[in-house]
Motif scaffolding. Structure first.
Motif, PDB file in Angstrom:
ATOM      1  N   LEU A   1       0.825  -1.199   0.000  1.00  0.00           N
ATOM      2  CA  LEU A   1       0.000   0.000   0.000  1.00  0.00           C
ATOM      3  C   LEU A   1       0.866   1.259   0.000  1.00  0.00           C
ATOM      4  O   LEU A   1       0.565   2.242  -0.678  1.00  0.00           O
ATOM      5  N   PHE A   2       1.942   1.229   0.772  1.00  0.00           N
ATOM      6  CA  PHE A   2       2.819   2.397   0.826  1.00  0.00           C
ATOM      7  C   PHE A   2       3.370   2.728  -0.551  1.00  0.00           C
ATOM      8  O   PHE A   2       3.379   3.895  -0.978  1.00  0.00           O
ATOM      9  N   ASP A   3       3.821   1.712  -1.284  1.00  0.00           N
ATOM     10  CA  ASP A   3       4.342   1.939  -2.634  1.00  0.00           C
ATOM     11  C   ASP A   3       3.245   2.470  -3.561  1.00  0.00           C
ATOM     12  O   ASP A   3       3.501   3.340  -4.405  1.00  0.00           O
ATOM     13  N   VAL A   4       2.046   1.940  -3.413  1.00  0.00           N
ATOM     14  CA  VAL A   4       0.924   2.418  -4.230  1.00  0.00           C
ATOM     15  C   VAL A   4       0.670   3.894  -3.952  1.00  0.00           C
ATOM     16  O   VAL A   4       0.478   4.699  -4.873  1.00  0.00           O
ATOM     17  N   PHE A   5       0.684   4.267  -2.675  1.00  0.00           N
ATOM     18  CA  PHE A   5       0.420   5.654  -2.307  1.00  0.00           C
ATOM     19  C   PHE A   5       1.497   6.598  -2.839  1.00  0.00           C
ATOM     20  O   PHE A   5       1.200   7.721  -3.245  1.00  0.00           O
ATOM     21  N   VAL A   6       2.735   6.154  -2.827  1.00  0.00           N
ATOM     22  CA  VAL A   6       3.842   7.006  -3.264  1.00  0.00           C
ATOM     23  C   VAL A   6       3.890   7.125  -4.782  1.00  0.00           C
ATOM     24  O   VAL A   6       4.090   8.218  -5.331  1.00  0.00           O
ATOM     25  N   ARG A   7       3.693   6.013  -5.482  1.00  0.00           N
ATOM     26  CA  ARG A   7       3.942   5.974  -6.920  1.00  0.00           C
ATOM     27  C   ARG A   7       2.768   6.426  -7.781  1.00  0.00           C
ATOM     28  O   ARG A   7       2.945   6.696  -8.975  1.00  0.00           O
ATOM     29  N   ASN A   8       1.578   6.494  -7.210  1.00  0.00           N
ATOM     30  CA  ASN A   8       0.401   6.844  -8.008  1.00  0.00           C
ATOM     31  C   ASN A   8      -0.118   8.229  -7.632  1.00  0.00           C
ATOM     32  O   ASN A   8      -0.309   8.524  -6.445  1.00  0.00           O
ATOM     33  N   GLU A   9      -0.353   9.054  -8.643  1.00  0.00           N
ATOM     34  CA  GLU A   9      -0.906  10.379  -8.391  1.00  0.00           C
ATOM     35  C   GLU A   9      -2.397  10.313  -8.086  1.00  0.00           C
ATOM     36  O   GLU A   9      -2.915  11.088  -7.296  1.00  0.00           O
ATOM     37  N   THR A  10      -3.092   9.358  -8.719  1.00  0.00           N
ATOM     38  CA  THR A  10      -4.528   9.201  -8.516  1.00  0.00           C
ATOM     39  C   THR A  10      -4.774   8.018  -7.588  1.00  0.00           C
ATOM     40  O   THR A  10      -4.496   6.868  -7.950  1.00  0.00           O
ATOM     41  N   LEU A  11      -5.268   8.306  -6.398  1.00  0.00           N
ATOM     42  CA  LEU A  11      -5.462   7.247  -5.408  1.00  0.00           C
ATOM     43  C   LEU A  11      -6.927   6.846  -5.230  1.00  0.00           C
ATOM     44  O   LEU A  11      -7.206   5.747  -4.758  1.00  0.00           O
ATOM     45  N   ASP A  12      -7.836   7.725  -5.592  1.00  0.00           N
ATOM     46  CA  ASP A  12      -9.248   7.398  -5.389  1.00  0.00           C
ATOM     47  C   ASP A  12      -9.767   6.579  -6.564  1.00  0.00           C
ATOM     48  O   ASP A  12     -10.550   7.040  -7.390  1.00  0.00           O
ATOM     49  N   THR A  13      -9.309   5.327  -6.632  1.00  0.00           N
ATOM     50  CA  THR A  13      -9.717   4.412  -7.695  1.00  0.00           C
ATOM     51  C   THR A  13     -10.265   3.132  -7.059  1.00  0.00           C
ATOM     52  O   THR A  13      -9.940   2.819  -5.907  1.00  0.00           O
ATOM     53  N   PRO A  14     -11.088   2.386  -7.777  1.00  0.00           N
ATOM     54  CA  PRO A  14     -11.596   1.128  -7.229  1.00  0.00           C
ATOM     55  C   PRO A  14     -10.484   0.176  -6.805  1.00  0.00           C
ATOM     56  O   PRO A  14     -10.608  -0.518  -5.793  1.00  0.00           O
ATOM     57  N   ALA A  15      -9.381   0.132  -7.574  1.00  0.00           N
ATOM     58  CA  ALA A  15      -8.286  -0.790  -7.252  1.00  0.00           C
ATOM     59  C   ALA A  15      -7.622  -0.418  -5.932  1.00  0.00           C
ATOM     60  O   ALA A  15      -7.347  -1.292  -5.091  1.00  0.00           O
ATOM     61  N   VAL A  16      -7.364   0.862  -5.728  1.00  0.00           N
ATOM     62  CA  VAL A  16      -6.731   1.298  -4.481  1.00  0.00           C
ATOM     63  C   VAL A  16      -7.682   1.086  -3.304  1.00  0.00           C
ATOM     64  O   VAL A  16      -7.279   0.598  -2.237  1.00  0.00           O
ATOM     65  N   ARG A  17      -8.924   1.428  -3.491  1.00  0.00           N
ATOM     66  CA  ARG A  17      -9.908   1.236  -2.422  1.00  0.00           C
ATOM     67  C   ARG A  17     -10.027  -0.247  -2.050  1.00  0.00           C
ATOM     68  O   ARG A  17     -10.149  -0.589  -0.877  1.00  0.00           O
ATOM     69  N   ALA A  18      -9.994  -1.109  -3.054  1.00  0.00           N
ATOM     70  CA  ALA A  18     -10.097  -2.547  -2.792  1.00  0.00           C
ATOM     71  C   ALA A  18      -8.904  -3.036  -1.985  1.00  0.00           C
ATOM     72  O   ALA A  18      -9.052  -3.862  -1.071  1.00  0.00           O
ATOM     73  N   GLN A  19      -7.711  -2.525  -2.292  1.00  0.00           N
ATOM     74  CA  GLN A  19      -6.517  -2.949  -1.563  1.00  0.00           C
ATOM     75  C   GLN A  19      -6.546  -2.432  -0.120  1.00  0.00           C
ATOM     76  O   GLN A  19      -6.171  -3.157   0.807  1.00  0.00           O
ATOM     77  N   VAL A  20      -6.992  -1.200   0.065  1.00  0.00           N
ATOM     78  CA  VAL A  20      -7.109  -0.659   1.424  1.00  0.00           C
ATOM     79  C   VAL A  20      -8.144  -1.451   2.220  1.00  0.00           C
ATOM     80  O   VAL A  20      -7.931  -1.791   3.385  1.00  0.00           O
ATOM     81  N   LYS A  21      -9.273  -1.770   1.575  1.00  0.00           N
ATOM     82  CA  LYS A  21     -10.326  -2.527   2.262  1.00  0.00           C
ATOM     83  C   LYS A  21      -9.835  -3.910   2.636  1.00  0.00           C
ATOM     84  O   LYS A  21     -10.139  -4.419   3.733  1.00  0.00           O
ATOM     85  N   ASP A  22      -9.062  -4.543   1.759  1.00  0.00           N
ATOM     86  CA  ASP A  22      -8.525  -5.867   2.053  1.00  0.00           C
ATOM     87  C   ASP A  22      -7.574  -5.797   3.249  1.00  0.00           C
ATOM     88  O   ASP A  22      -7.640  -6.643   4.154  1.00  0.00           O
ATOM     89  N   ALA A  23      -6.716  -4.792   3.271  1.00  0.00           N
ATOM     90  CA  ALA A  23      -5.795  -4.618   4.397  1.00  0.00           C
ATOM     91  C   ALA A  23      -6.562  -4.317   5.680  1.00  0.00           C
ATOM     92  O   ALA A  23      -6.198  -4.799   6.758  1.00  0.00           O
ATOM     93  N   PHE A  24      -7.626  -3.546   5.561  1.00  0.00           N
ATOM     94  CA  PHE A  24      -8.445  -3.215   6.729  1.00  0.00           C
ATOM     95  C   PHE A  24      -9.109  -4.461   7.296  1.00  0.00           C
ATOM     96  O   PHE A  24      -9.071  -4.700   8.512  1.00  0.00           O
ATOM     97  N   ASP A  25      -9.723  -5.256   6.434  1.00  0.00           N
ATOM     98  CA  ASP A  25     -10.403  -6.471   6.900  1.00  0.00           C
ATOM     99  C   ASP A  25      -9.416  -7.425   7.572  1.00  0.00           C
ATOM    100  O   ASP A  25      -9.718  -8.005   8.623  1.00  0.00           O
TER     101      ASP A  25
END
Length: 226
Positions: free
Chosen positions: A163-187
């Motif tokens: 997730l950290f790499d995703v946050f650093v390397r991507n300018e657009t974070l509000d995407t279904p893919a990012v949300r899905a990864q955050v939700k998976d980590a949260f669960d």
């Protein structure tokens, strides 16, 4: 025909003037329900004129309610101070300030200035933090939980990047893919916390189990590297 809107003192009530006749209407943001406000100061009308005015105003508000709902939600989010959003993001994602400054592409002194209120972030620099805050609020509205640091710093099963790499390397974070990864980590984080709590309850009168000792050691090592 002239139509004008005015916002009275109550935020959920809006005034409308149609052909010189004034009415006040209210709506429920949750139900998107438009109804006449009992305190309307509009003169009473009867017959066909009243029906036409009612249909016209109701139709207009049916079209405008979604717009007002979005404006109200965005205004509410904007009223949260930057320091409060930063604190929530640091806690929810289990990030250190160095990590967050890397994500936002700003220096640590700049981030500290936002936190203590000595400087206000501009929209561009604060964009990622604002998006991460919104995602966190959508997943955990009360912000009562947080992600396990290991699930943020290391790729989870099924994902190629942490997730950290995703946050650093991507300018657009509000995407279904990012949300899905955050939700998976949260669960997974919530499940992990529940398992640890259950083990502690079970092992209350006996030495900690080897599995819990390993988890505790892992937490300590991650904290020391923050």
């Amino acid at each position: 025909m002239a139509v004008a809107l005015a916002c009275p003192t109550a935020p959920d009530y809006f005034g409308i003037s149609v052909c010189g006749e004034s009415s006040r209407y209210c709506f429920d943001c949750n139900k998107w329900n438009v109804s006449t406000f009992s305190g309307s100061s509009a003169p009473e009308r009867t017959g066909a004129d009243e029906d036409r005015l009612s249909v016209l105003t109701k139709s207009l508000f049916d079209r405008l309610v979604p717009f007002f709902t979005i404006i109200k939600e965005e205004t509410s989010a904007m009223t949260v101070p930057a320091a409060e959003k930063i604190s929530a993001v640091l806690t929810f994602y289990s990030l250190g300030k160095t990590h967050l400054s890397s994500i936002a592409a700003v220096s640590r002194p700049a981030l500290y200035a936002w936190i203590d209120g000595s400087s206000e972030p501009d929209v561009q620099n604060f964009h990622k933090i604002d998006v991460l805050y919104r995602i966190a609020k959508d997943i955990d509205p009360g912000l009562q939980n947080c992600l396990f640091r290991g699930f943020v710093e290391r790729p989870l099963a099924g994902f190629s990047q942490s997730l950290f790499d995703v946050f650093v390397r991507n300018e657009t974070l509000d995407t279904p893919a990012v949300r899905a990864q955050v939700k998976d980590a949260f669960d997974k984080s919530v499940e992990r916390a529940q398992n640890i709590a259950q083990r502690r309850k079970t092992d209350f009168r006996i030495p900690h189990s080897a599995a819990e000792q390993e988890l505790t050691l892992e937490d300590n090592l991650l904290d020391s590297n923050a």
